[in-house]
Design a protein around this motif. Structure first.
Motif, PDB file in Angstrom:
ATOM      1  N   MET A   1       0.805  -1.214   0.000  1.00 52.32           N
ATOM      2  CA  MET A   1       0.000   0.000   0.000  1.00 52.32           C
ATOM      3  C   MET A   1       0.841   1.269   0.000  1.00 52.32           C
ATOM      4  SD  MET A   1      -3.460  -0.501   2.242  1.00 52.32           S
ATOM      5  CE  MET A   1      -4.038   1.076   1.617  1.00 52.32           C
ATOM      6  N   ALA A   2       2.011   1.235   0.610  1.00 55.44           N
ATOM      7  CA  ALA A   2       2.826   2.448   0.739  1.00 55.44           C
ATOM      8  C   ALA A   2       3.191   3.055  -0.612  1.00 55.44           C
ATOM      9  CB  ALA A   2       4.075   2.163   1.570  1.00 55.44           C
ATOM     10  N   PRO A   3       3.723   2.270  -1.565  1.00 54.13           N
ATOM     11  CA  PRO A   3       4.022   2.879  -2.874  1.00 54.13           C
ATOM     12  C   PRO A   3       2.768   3.333  -3.615  1.00 54.13           C
ATOM     13  CG  PRO A   3       4.407   0.504  -2.920  1.00 54.13           C
ATOM     14  CD  PRO A   3       4.199   0.882  -1.491  1.00 54.13           C
ATOM     15  N   LYS A   4       1.643   2.678  -3.359  1.00 46.74           N
ATOM     16  CA  LYS A   4       0.398   3.108  -3.997  1.00 46.74           C
ATOM     17  C   LYS A   4      -0.061   4.460  -3.447  1.00 46.74           C
ATOM     18  CE  LYS A   4      -1.241  -1.594  -4.953  1.00 46.74           C
ATOM     19  NZ  LYS A   4      -2.251  -2.646  -4.619  1.00 46.74           N
ATOM     20  N   VAL A   5       0.114   4.651  -2.151  1.00 45.22           N
ATOM     21  CA  VAL A   5      -0.232   5.944  -1.552  1.00 45.22           C
ATOM     22  C   VAL A   5       0.663   7.039  -2.117  1.00 45.22           C
ATOM     23  CG1 VAL A   5      -0.262   7.278   0.590  1.00 45.22           C
ATOM     24  CG2 VAL A   5      -1.170   4.946   0.558  1.00 45.22           C
ATOM     25  N   CYS A   6       1.961   6.747  -2.243  1.00 47.36           N
ATOM     26  CA  CYS A   6       2.886   7.736  -2.803  1.00 47.36           C
ATOM     27  C   CYS A   6       2.565   8.046  -4.257  1.00 47.36           C
ATOM     28  CB  CYS A   6       4.322   7.233  -2.664  1.00 47.36           C
ATOM     29  SG  CYS A   6       4.942   7.220  -0.961  1.00 47.36           S
ATOM     30  N   ALA A   7       2.162   7.015  -5.014  1.00 50.68           N
ATOM     31  CA  ALA A   7       1.799   7.235  -6.416  1.00 50.68           C
ATOM     32  C   ALA A   7       0.540   8.084  -6.522  1.00 50.68           C
ATOM     33  CB  ALA A   7       1.593   5.893  -7.114  1.00 50.68           C
ATOM     34  N   GLU A   8      -0.432   7.829  -5.673  1.00 52.20           N
ATOM     35  CA  GLU A   8      -1.665   8.616  -5.662  1.00 52.20           C
ATOM     36  C   GLU A   8      -1.356  10.060  -5.263  1.00 52.20           C
ATOM     37  OE1 GLU A   8      -5.583   9.070  -6.497  1.00 52.20           O
ATOM     38  OE2 GLU A   8      -4.648   7.079  -6.495  1.00 52.20           O
TER      39      GLU A   8
ATOM     40  N   GLU B   1      10.677  -3.458   3.658  1.00 53.38           N
ATOM     41  CA  GLU B   1       9.765  -3.915   2.623  1.00 53.38           C
ATOM     42  C   GLU B   1       9.089  -2.746   1.904  1.00 53.38           C
ATOM     43  OE1 GLU B   1       7.414  -7.599   3.683  1.00 53.38           O
ATOM     44  OE2 GLU B   1       8.008  -6.970   5.697  1.00 53.38           O
ATOM     45  N   GLY B   2       9.633  -1.546   2.089  1.00 54.32           N
ATOM     46  CA  GLY B   2       9.020  -0.370   1.479  1.00 54.32           C
ATOM     47  C   GLY B   2       7.642  -0.088   2.035  1.00 54.32           C
ATOM     48  N   GLU B   3       7.443  -0.418   3.310  1.00 60.02           N
ATOM     49  CA  GLU B   3       6.123  -0.353   3.924  1.00 60.02           C
ATOM     50  C   GLU B   3       5.811   0.995   4.562  1.00 60.02           C
ATOM     51  OE1 GLU B   3       8.835  -1.729   7.299  1.00 60.02           O
ATOM     52  OE2 GLU B   3       8.747  -1.801   5.114  1.00 60.02           O
ATOM     53  N   VAL B   4       6.784   1.924   4.547  1.00 56.47           N
ATOM     54  CA  VAL B   4       6.626   3.202   5.241  1.00 56.47           C
ATOM     55  C   VAL B   4       6.481   4.338   4.234  1.00 56.47           C
ATOM     56  CG1 VAL B   4       7.655   4.816   6.878  1.00 56.47           C
ATOM     57  CG2 VAL B   4       8.009   2.350   7.164  1.00 56.47           C
ATOM     58  N   VAL B   5       5.417   5.128   4.377  1.00 59.00           N
ATOM     59  CA  VAL B   5       5.279   6.376   3.628  1.00 59.00           C
ATOM     60  C   VAL B   5       6.105   7.406   4.385  1.00 59.00           C
ATOM     61  CG1 VAL B   5       3.701   8.155   2.826  1.00 59.00           C
ATOM     62  CG2 VAL B   5       2.984   5.753   2.807  1.00 59.00           C
ATOM     63  N   LYS B   6       7.155   7.898   3.758  1.00 60.32           N
ATOM     64  CA  LYS B   6       8.175   8.700   4.445  1.00 60.32           C
ATOM     65  C   LYS B   6       8.027  10.181   4.120  1.00 60.32           C
ATOM     66  CE  LYS B   6      13.262   8.996   4.664  1.00 60.32           C
ATOM     67  NZ  LYS B   6      14.502   8.481   4.034  1.00 60.32           N
ATOM     68  N   LEU B   7       8.027  11.012   5.149  1.00 55.60           N
ATOM     69  CA  LEU B   7       7.899  12.455   4.991  1.00 55.60           C
ATOM     70  C   LEU B   7       9.185  13.141   5.433  1.00 55.60           C
ATOM     71  CD1 LEU B   7       4.935  11.258   5.576  1.00 55.60           C
ATOM     72  CD2 LEU B   7       4.341  13.603   6.182  1.00 55.60           C
TER      73      LEU B   7
END
Length: 420
Positions: free
Chosen positions: A362-369, A383-389
């Protein structure tokens, strides 16, 4: 954009998540060649703490270049280097009671790390360096040997030796007392752990998923190093220069590392610049023993001095960063409550934050959106699981609110698509 696919190596990464051609940037925004403007919560992976094309820094840089001042000088003496050394000592080291020598190892963070590892081994005569689970210290061979990510380590193509990983703070969810394994192995002659030259640590693991070490854990680590006569290296490449509030991320814990690695936002303008700080007695280098062609980039000295003078002669930036961090934390926690089924937790310090997703996909999908809605973010974690700010520290409260609303909307949109 076909020229990039046709001529540039397949190793390119960030551009795959942001498929547009950027042309201009100012403050917390980037604009592409189609005229679309994006709010930047990436900030050059923490390289642009003072925003894009900061006007005060730009003016100093342009004035310097306009008078045909020295640009490249290796490690020759220059007026720009002298001013940086004087101002860094005056505004950063002396107020904090730090008596460090300053080495210019090369243009990037990995150069600072390589110099730190090499110096620790030279000074102690030992080879092993201890790092921590989910650590990231760079992509050159020495730095990779103390990096945790298996994909990045595999890319080395050769064995990565003389590094040992120990559990980072809360890696075992509190089931084991801090440093029990590490301390026990150091005391046991049969453990197979050679006495380390050094320990290298990030106080906040950025690429590892915004894992935050507590002040108590960091103090415990310093105590362990002192008891066993092991050098303590803090990698402050991404979290230094004010990212967590204070100039150095370790200040909150009240510790004094033996060696400190700095880069990224050190120049203040996105120019290549790195230094390695070492306690005075550790400076046992022979002249030229560690060198590099681009270890004296004078334009970076100029913008670094401008950043120090404009932002670090008082504590205003530190206070603003901590206040903005509270704003981000509150908003992310509200998002996490609203999407409890999708969000595992929220974690961070200062203006480095992560929204941890239960489903890593879900994290890369949120970033793409978010990108489609005009916001730049990346993912992190094993696992690339964190949306990073990582927004610039100069981002306004209104801009932060705008970006946080986009994150909330993006997560909602992704969940709706998954439900369908």
């Amino acid at each position: 954009m076909d020229v990039f696919a046709r001529l540039e190596s397949e190793v390119r990464g960030y551009c795959r998540g942001w498929p547009t051609v950027f042309t201009t940037a100012q403050g917390s925004h980037m604009t592409d060649e189609n005229g679309k403007t994006y709010l930047d919560f990436f900030a050059g992976a923490g390289t642009l703490n003072y925003g894009h094309n900061n006007p005060q820094l730009k003016r100093r840089l342009m004035d310097y270049l306009a008078r045909d001042a020295v640009v490249h000088s290796l490690d020759m003496y220059s007026a720009a280097k002298r001013e940086f050394l004087e101002r860094f000592n005056e505004y950063v080291l002396e107020p904090r009671g730090l008596d460090y020598k300053i080495q210019f190892p090369g243009p990037a963070g990995n150069h600072s790390v390589e110099a730190a590892l090499k110096l620790a081994r030279k000074y102690t005569g030992r080879e092993t360096v201890v790092s921590f689970t989910n650590a990231f210290h760079g992509m050159t061979l020495g730095a990779l040997a103390v990096t945790g990510n298996s994909m990045k380590r595999t890319g080395a193509g050769v064995p990565l030796g003389h590094g040992v990983a120990m559990p980072y703070d809360n890696y075992l969810d509190g089931r084991t007392p801090d440093f029990l394994l590490f301390d026990t192995m150091l005391d046991d002659s049969g453990s197979g752990l050679d006495k380390p030259a050094a320990v290298i640590v990030e106080t906040v693991q950025g690429e590892g998923g915004i894992n935050v070490a507590t002040a108590e854990w960091l103090r415990g680590l310093e105590d362990l190093c002192r008891r066993h006569e092991i050098l303590l290296i803090v990698d402050d490449v991404q979290m230094g220069c004010g990212r967590t509030g204070a100039f150095f991320s370790f200040e909150e814990a009240g510790i004094t590392p033996d060696i400190v690695c700095l880069s990224k936002s050190l120049s203040g303008y996105g120019l290549p610049f790195a230094i390695t700080l070492m306690k005075r007695e550790l400076d046992v280098w022979e002249p030229g023993e560690h060198n590099g062609t681009f270890r004296g980039f004078n334009p970076a000295f100029v913008t670094a001095v401008a950043a120090l003078e404009d932002y670090w002669t008082g504590d205003d930036l530190e206070k603003q960063t901590l206040a903005k961090g509270q704003q981000v934390q509150a908003a992310l926690e509200s998002i996490a409550i609203a999407h409890a089924g999708a969000v595992e937790t929220v974690r961070g310090r200062g203006l480095a934050w992560g929204l941890v997703m239960k489903d890593p996909e879900m994290a890369p999908k949120v970033c793409a959106e978010a990108f489609e809605r005009g916001l730049l973010m990346e993912t992190s974690g094993p696992e690339g699981e964190v949306v990073k700010l990582l927004p610039p520290l100069t981002t306004t409260e209104a801009e932060l609110s705008q970006g946080l609303e986009i994150i909330a909307d993006s997560l909602e949109a992704v969940r709706q698509k998954v439900a369908v």
